[in-house]
Scaffold this motif. Structure first.
Motif, PDB file in Angstrom:
ATOM      1  N   PHE A   1      -2.357  -1.654  -5.682  1.00  0.00           N
ATOM      2  CA  PHE A   1      -2.313  -0.238  -6.047  1.00  0.00           C
ATOM      3  C   PHE A   1      -3.325   0.154  -7.127  1.00  0.00           C
ATOM      4  N   VAL A   2      -4.070  -0.812  -7.670  1.00  0.00           N
ATOM      5  CA  VAL A   2      -5.104  -0.473  -8.650  1.00  0.00           C
ATOM      6  C   VAL A   2      -6.511  -0.746  -8.123  1.00  0.00           C
ATOM      7  N   GLN A   3      -6.653  -0.918  -6.827  1.00  0.00           N
ATOM      8  CA  GLN A   3      -7.980  -1.132  -6.259  1.00  0.00           C
ATOM      9  C   GLN A   3      -8.828   0.129  -6.367  1.00  0.00           C
ATOM     10  N   GLU A   4      -8.169   1.269  -6.318  1.00  0.00           N
ATOM     11  CA  GLU A   4      -8.833   2.543  -6.575  1.00  0.00           C
ATOM     12  C   GLU A   4      -8.084   3.220  -7.706  1.00  0.00           C
ATOM     13  N   ASP A   5      -8.795   3.980  -8.483  1.00  0.00           N
ATOM     14  CA  ASP A   5      -8.219   4.648  -9.640  1.00  0.00           C
ATOM     15  C   ASP A   5      -7.190   5.687  -9.174  1.00  0.00           C
ATOM     16  N   PRO A   6      -5.876   5.417  -9.373  1.00  0.00           N
ATOM     17  CA  PRO A   6      -4.865   6.367  -8.894  1.00  0.00           C
ATOM     18  C   PRO A   6      -4.846   7.639  -9.754  1.00  0.00           C
ATOM     19  N   THR A   7      -4.641   8.757  -9.103  1.00  0.00           N
ATOM     20  CA  THR A   7      -4.495  10.016  -9.840  1.00  0.00           C
ATOM     21  C   THR A   7      -3.084  10.088 -10.406  1.00  0.00           C
ATOM     22  N   PRO A   8      -2.870  10.918 -11.420  1.00  0.00           N
ATOM     23  CA  PRO A   8      -1.501  11.106 -11.913  1.00  0.00           C
ATOM     24  C   PRO A   8      -0.548  11.555 -10.793  1.00  0.00           C
ATOM     25  N   GLN A   9      -1.024  12.375  -9.883  1.00  0.00           N
ATOM     26  CA  GLN A   9      -0.187  12.829  -8.774  1.00  0.00           C
ATOM     27  C   GLN A   9       0.175  11.659  -7.856  1.00  0.00           C
ATOM     28  N   ASP A  10      -0.808  10.778  -7.558  1.00  0.00           N
ATOM     29  CA  ASP A  10      -0.530   9.596  -6.738  1.00  0.00           C
ATOM     30  C   ASP A  10       0.581   8.752  -7.373  1.00  0.00           C
ATOM     31  N   THR A  11       0.472   8.549  -8.675  1.00  0.00           N
ATOM     32  CA  THR A  11       1.447   7.714  -9.371  1.00  0.00           C
ATOM     33  C   THR A  11       2.806   8.392  -9.418  1.00  0.00           C
ATOM     34  N   GLU A  12       2.830   9.703  -9.592  1.00  0.00           N
ATOM     35  CA  GLU A  12       4.110  10.423  -9.594  1.00  0.00           C
ATOM     36  C   GLU A  12       4.773  10.318  -8.224  1.00  0.00           C
ATOM     37  N   ILE A  13       3.990  10.441  -7.157  1.00  0.00           N
ATOM     38  CA  ILE A  13       4.549  10.303  -5.803  1.00  0.00           C
ATOM     39  C   ILE A  13       5.113   8.902  -5.612  1.00  0.00           C
ATOM     40  N   ASN A  14       4.365   7.881  -6.033  1.00  0.00           N
ATOM     41  CA  ASN A  14       4.835   6.507  -5.926  1.00  0.00           C
ATOM     42  C   ASN A  14       6.122   6.304  -6.727  1.00  0.00           C
ATOM     43  N   THR A  15       6.178   6.878  -7.903  1.00  0.00           N
ATOM     44  CA  THR A  15       7.362   6.755  -8.753  1.00  0.00           C
ATOM     45  C   THR A  15       8.567   7.418  -8.096  1.00  0.00           C
ATOM     46  N   MET A  16       8.357   8.577  -7.479  1.00  0.00           N
ATOM     47  CA  MET A  16       9.458   9.268  -6.801  1.00  0.00           C
ATOM     48  C   MET A  16       9.914   8.491  -5.562  1.00  0.00           C
ATOM     49  N   GLU A  17       8.962   7.896  -4.838  1.00  0.00           N
ATOM     50  CA  GLU A  17       9.335   7.048  -3.699  1.00  0.00           C
ATOM     51  C   GLU A  17      10.172   5.862  -4.175  1.00  0.00           C
TER      52      GLU A  17
END
Length: 188
Positions: free
Chosen positions: A49-65
């Motif tokens: 999950f850190v191969q590309e720089d995640p956006t805050p939105q990407d991380t929030e979606i992952n956290t909600m999942e």
């Protein structure tokens, strides 16, 4: 008809001497994303999950999942916070859960700024105790890349047995080479 094992009560939050571990909640993505960004160099060789720089939105979606999977008891991710300051430290939890046996695998990562302070040993020790004594697990696994010395140190310090090394088991997270996987376990 096969009897299905009832899933035990799962704590949404619990504490160790220095840490608070709790399930992901809405809004946690910002702190998690900041820790990922600050730790990219250390995490990139090992985590997809850190191969590309995640956006805050990407991380929030992952956290909600992760929150949803936690509620469904399919994956029990815990965010790690300093008990005194509530500063985000890292993430750990149970995945590849098989409640019928029961067995599960522990995974983890830590923000670089908090690395080397024994936090992950403390968190994984607490998860191990939860799995063995509360969930009555018969088997707990920790799998990691054979070259990830810091990750391997956690199960080794906690008395997990190295059951074996799977050679040429997976592609590296960047997809450029084959890697070996160490399998550590505690059984009862």
């Amino acid at each position: 008809m096969e009897k299905k094992r009832e899933v035990p009560e799962v704590p949404e939050e619990f504490f160790t001497e220095r840490l608070k571990l709790r399930m992901p909640k809405p809004g946690d993505g910002k702190a998690v994303n900041a820790a990922i960004k600050a730790s990219m160099d250390e995490l990139k060789p090992w985590l997809p999950f850190v191969q590309e720089d995640p956006t805050p939105q990407d991380t929030e979606i992952n956290t909600m999942e992760s929150h949803i999977l936690f509620l469904k008891r399919e994956n029990l991710r815990y965010l790690i916070f300093d008990k005194e300051t509530d500063q985000f430290i890292g993430s750990t939890g149970f995945h590849n859960i098989e409640w019928e046996i029961p067995k599960m695998e522990i995974g983890y990562w830590i923000s670089t700024v908090h690395s080397g302070k024994g936090y992950m040993i403390e968190a994984v020790s607490a998860l191990t105790d939860l799995a063995l004594n509360h969930f009555a697990c018969r088997r707990i696994e920790i799998r990691c890349d054979a070259e990830n010395i810091k990750s391997r140190a956690v199960p080794e310090k906690l008395g997990y047995a190295l059951e074996g090394t799977l050679h040429n088991d997976e592609l590296s997270v960047d997809g450029n080479r084959l890697t070996d996987t160490c399998i550590y376990a505690k059984c009862q």
